[in-house]
Design a protein around this motif. Structure first.
Motif, PDB file in Angstrom:
ATOM      1  N   GLY A  73       0.821  -1.214   0.000  1.00  0.00           N
ATOM      2  CA  GLY A  73       0.000   0.000   0.000  1.00  0.00           C
ATOM      3  C   GLY A  73       0.851   1.259   0.000  1.00  0.00           C
ATOM      4  O   GLY A  73       0.528   2.250  -0.657  1.00  0.00           O
ATOM      5  N   GLN A  74       1.952   1.199   0.762  1.00  0.00           N
ATOM      6  CA  GLN A  74       2.856   2.358   0.797  1.00  0.00           C
ATOM      7  C   GLN A  74       3.517   2.574  -0.554  1.00  0.00           C
ATOM      8  O   GLN A  74       3.653   3.703  -1.022  1.00  0.00           O
ATOM      9  CB  GLN A  74       3.919   2.154   1.882  1.00  0.00           C
ATOM     10  N   ARG A  75       3.893   1.466  -1.203  1.00  0.00           N
ATOM     11  CA  ARG A  75       4.506   1.603  -2.535  1.00  0.00           C
ATOM     12  C   ARG A  75       3.511   2.199  -3.527  1.00  0.00           C
ATOM     13  O   ARG A  75       3.878   3.029  -4.361  1.00  0.00           O
ATOM     14  CB  ARG A  75       4.995   0.234  -3.042  1.00  0.00           C
ATOM     15  N   GLN A  76       2.236   1.794  -3.405  1.00  0.00           N
ATOM     16  CA  GLN A  76       1.238   2.349  -4.324  1.00  0.00           C
ATOM     17  C   GLN A  76       1.063   3.850  -4.068  1.00  0.00           C
ATOM     18  O   GLN A  76       0.889   4.626  -5.004  1.00  0.00           O
ATOM     19  CB  GLN A  76      -0.087   1.593  -4.181  1.00  0.00           C
ATOM     20  N   ARG A  77       1.147   4.269  -2.802  1.00  0.00           N
ATOM     21  CA  ARG A  77       1.066   5.705  -2.512  1.00  0.00           C
ATOM     22  C   ARG A  77       2.230   6.466  -3.139  1.00  0.00           C
ATOM     23  O   ARG A  77       2.066   7.583  -3.619  1.00  0.00           O
ATOM     24  CB  ARG A  77       1.107   5.961  -1.006  1.00  0.00           C
ATOM     25  N   ILE A  78       3.408   5.832  -3.116  1.00  0.00           N
ATOM     26  CA  ILE A  78       4.575   6.495  -3.725  1.00  0.00           C
ATOM     27  C   ILE A  78       4.385   6.592  -5.240  1.00  0.00           C
ATOM     28  O   ILE A  78       4.719   7.602  -5.864  1.00  0.00           O
ATOM     29  CB  ILE A  78       5.882   5.731  -3.376  1.00  0.00           C
ATOM     30  N   ALA A  79       3.810   5.536  -5.828  1.00  0.00           N
ATOM     31  CA  ALA A  79       3.531   5.583  -7.275  1.00  0.00           C
ATOM     32  C   ALA A  79       2.556   6.721  -7.587  1.00  0.00           C
ATOM     33  O   ALA A  79       2.687   7.412  -8.607  1.00  0.00           O
ATOM     34  CB  ALA A  79       2.964   4.246  -7.744  1.00  0.00           C
ATOM     35  N   THR A  84     -18.655   3.660  -5.436  1.00  0.00           N
ATOM     36  CA  THR A  84     -18.331   4.453  -4.246  1.00  0.00           C
ATOM     37  C   THR A  84     -17.450   5.652  -4.581  1.00  0.00           C
ATOM     38  O   THR A  84     -17.538   6.665  -3.908  1.00  0.00           O
ATOM     39  CB  THR A  84     -17.596   3.621  -3.169  1.00  0.00           C
ATOM     40  N   MET A  85     -16.624   5.527  -5.620  1.00  0.00           N
ATOM     41  CA  MET A  85     -15.635   6.591  -5.795  1.00  0.00           C
ATOM     42  C   MET A  85     -16.000   7.667  -6.782  1.00  0.00           C
ATOM     43  O   MET A  85     -15.591   8.806  -6.628  1.00  0.00           O
ATOM     44  CB  MET A  85     -14.304   5.989  -6.255  1.00  0.00           C
ATOM     45  N   GLU A 136      -6.757   0.280 -12.802  1.00  0.00           N
ATOM     46  CA  GLU A 136      -6.825  -0.688 -11.698  1.00  0.00           C
ATOM     47  C   GLU A 136      -5.702  -0.483 -10.680  1.00  0.00           C
ATOM     48  O   GLU A 136      -5.009  -1.452 -10.334  1.00  0.00           O
ATOM     49  CB  GLU A 136      -6.753  -2.125 -12.242  1.00  0.00           C
ATOM     50  N   PRO A 137      -5.518   0.733 -10.168  1.00  0.00           N
ATOM     51  CA  PRO A 137      -4.350   0.966  -9.314  1.00  0.00           C
ATOM     52  C   PRO A 137      -4.425   0.242  -7.967  1.00  0.00           C
ATOM     53  O   PRO A 137      -3.408   0.107  -7.303  1.00  0.00           O
ATOM     54  CB  PRO A 137      -4.367   2.484  -9.103  1.00  0.00           C
ATOM     55  N   LEU A 138      -5.610  -0.243  -7.585  1.00  0.00           N
ATOM     56  CA  LEU A 138      -5.735  -0.906  -6.287  1.00  0.00           C
ATOM     57  C   LEU A 138      -5.825  -2.421  -6.416  1.00  0.00           C
ATOM     58  O   LEU A 138      -5.945  -3.127  -5.416  1.00  0.00           O
ATOM     59  CB  LEU A 138      -6.987  -0.381  -5.559  1.00  0.00           C
ATOM     60  N   ALA A 139      -5.749  -2.928  -7.653  1.00  0.00           N
ATOM     61  CA  ALA A 139      -6.044  -4.347  -7.882  1.00  0.00           C
ATOM     62  C   ALA A 139      -5.103  -5.293  -7.153  1.00  0.00           C
ATOM     63  O   ALA A 139      -5.492  -6.396  -6.785  1.00  0.00           O
ATOM     64  CB  ALA A 139      -6.020  -4.644  -9.381  1.00  0.00           C
ATOM     65  N   ASN A 140      -3.867  -4.874  -6.921  1.00  0.00           N
ATOM     66  CA  ASN A 140      -2.914  -5.778  -6.285  1.00  0.00           C
ATOM     67  C   ASN A 140      -2.865  -5.649  -4.763  1.00  0.00           C
ATOM     68  O   ASN A 140      -2.031  -6.279  -4.118  1.00  0.00           O
ATOM     69  CB  ASN A 140      -1.511  -5.545  -6.852  1.00  0.00           C
ATOM     70  N   LEU A 141      -3.742  -4.820  -4.200  1.00  0.00           N
ATOM     71  CA  LEU A 141      -3.729  -4.631  -2.749  1.00  0.00           C
ATOM     72  C   LEU A 141      -4.723  -5.588  -2.088  1.00  0.00           C
ATOM     73  O   LEU A 141      -5.686  -6.027  -2.717  1.00  0.00           O
ATOM     74  CB  LEU A 141      -4.102  -3.187  -2.421  1.00  0.00           C
ATOM     75  N   ASP A 142      -4.490  -5.892  -0.795  1.00  0.00           N
ATOM     76  CA  ASP A 142      -5.445  -6.787  -0.135  1.00  0.00           C
ATOM     77  C   ASP A 142      -6.757  -6.039   0.130  1.00  0.00           C
ATOM     78  O   ASP A 142      -6.828  -4.815   0.056  1.00  0.00           O
ATOM     79  CB  ASP A 142      -4.860  -7.408   1.132  1.00  0.00           C
ATOM     80  N   ALA A 143      -7.805  -6.812   0.420  1.00  0.00           N
ATOM     81  CA  ALA A 143      -9.164  -6.260   0.429  1.00  0.00           C
ATOM     82  C   ALA A 143      -9.330  -5.066   1.361  1.00  0.00           C
ATOM     83  O   ALA A 143      -9.920  -4.046   0.990  1.00  0.00           O
ATOM     84  CB  ALA A 143     -10.160  -7.353   0.790  1.00  0.00           C
ATOM     85  N   VAL A 177     -10.188  -1.022   0.246  1.00  0.00           N
ATOM     86  CA  VAL A 177     -11.319  -0.214   0.698  1.00  0.00           C
ATOM     87  C   VAL A 177     -10.815   1.093   1.310  1.00  0.00           C
ATOM     88  O   VAL A 177     -11.352   2.170   1.043  1.00  0.00           O
ATOM     89  CB  VAL A 177     -12.180  -1.006   1.712  1.00  0.00           C
ATOM     90  N   HIS A 178      -9.747   1.019   2.089  1.00  0.00           N
ATOM     91  CA  HIS A 178      -9.162   2.221   2.672  1.00  0.00           C
ATOM     92  C   HIS A 178      -8.683   3.176   1.578  1.00  0.00           C
ATOM     93  O   HIS A 178      -8.914   4.388   1.647  1.00  0.00           O
ATOM     94  CB  HIS A 178      -8.000   1.838   3.591  1.00  0.00           C
TER      95      HIS A 178
END
Ligand code: ADP
Ligand code: ADP
Length: 225
Positions: free
Chosen positions: A137-143, A199-200, A159-166, A170-171
């Motif tokens: 999640g932190q790496r995705q924030r840096i991206a 939702t978004m 799909e920027p959140l596709a590789n993160l856990d559930a 949501v967060h």
């Protein structure tokens, strides 16, 4: 002004029409999601907005300019992908500022932009960390920060959140909404996840077999009598 206008976009490959006559008017500051099942043409549409794929027919305009024949770097866009590719041998600061250095921004301007971006993604204090010291999640924030420093008129996200856990996914939905408000930019966002789209986004372009079936606000979608 980051409005995005697609007019009669078509993308044909040898034996498949990936995108079949898509026209969309995305307003400045809107968060629009392209949503639909795998293979319906979402990524191809986004790639044509980005300039990574050339349309067979039709035009793309960004901020009132026809960019159909411009390379990605001249379109005023920044992109965030599903596969977060940070440079493993560079710390967070250098990862975020890499693109600016390539463009010869001076050090003061780079520091100003990096500082602002790192605040927006709430990762202050990590500038000298290496990518392998960060969570997914932190790496995705840096991206995302790396896209923010470009100060684009339009963000394109596939799909920027596709590789993160559930739970993190949501967060991060809430985080992306906050980011959208704070940056006051246009976001075009690709997902196959209907709930995420609902939702978004301000409006959803519901796609199927290369066509936009519906372009409407979340409550007006999937809610037909
Ligand atoms: P989505 O993002 O909705 O999953 P895509 O835009 O990736 O859909 O793909 C739409 C269709 O176009 C699919 O049938 C896919 O296999 C096809 N397609 C995408 N890119 C290519 C390509 N480079 N060559 C041939 N077919 C492609
Ligand atoms: P997604 O569904 O997540 O968009 P895909 O697997 O459809 O991912 O596509 C990944 C990449 O492969 C894209 O750049 C797309 O253009 C390309 N691609 C997809 N389908 C084909 C295909 N049938 N032939 C060649 N390239 C393809």
């Amino acid at each position: 002004m980051g409005n995005v206008t697609l007019e009669h976009l078509i993308k044909r490959y040898d034996d498949v029409t990936a995108v079949n006559d898509v026209s969309l008017d995305i307003e400045d500051g809107e968060f629009v999601t392209l949503v639909g099942p795998s293979g319906c043409g979402k990524s191809t549409t986004l790639e044509m907005i980005a300039g990574l794929t050339k349309p067979t027919e039709g035009t793309v305009s960004i901020a009132g300019h026809d960019v159909t024949n411009l390379p990605p770097k001249d379109r005023g866009i920044a992109m965030v992908f599903q596969n977060i590719a940070l440079f493993p041998h560079m710390d967070v600061h250098d990862n975020i500022s890499f693109g600016l250095r390539l463009r010869d921004f001076d050090d003061d301007e780079i520091d100003r932009r990096v500082e602002r971006a790192i605040e927006i993604v709430q990762m202050e204090g990590t500038l000298d960390r290496m990518p392998d010291e960060l969570s997914g999640g932190q790496r995705q924030r840096i991206a995302i920060a790396r896209a923010i420093v470009r100060e684009p008129e339009v963000f394109l996200m596939d799909e920027p959140l596709a590789n993160l856990d559930a739970a993190l996914r949501v967060h991060m939905r809430t985080e992306l909404q906050r980011l959208h408000q704070e940056l006051d930019t246009t976001i075009v966002y690709v997902t196959h996840d209907q709930e995420e789209a609902m939702t978004m986004s301000n409006r959803l372009a519901v796609m199927d077999e290369g066509e936009v079936q519906q372009f409407a606000r979340p409550l007006e979608c999937y809610n037909q009598p």
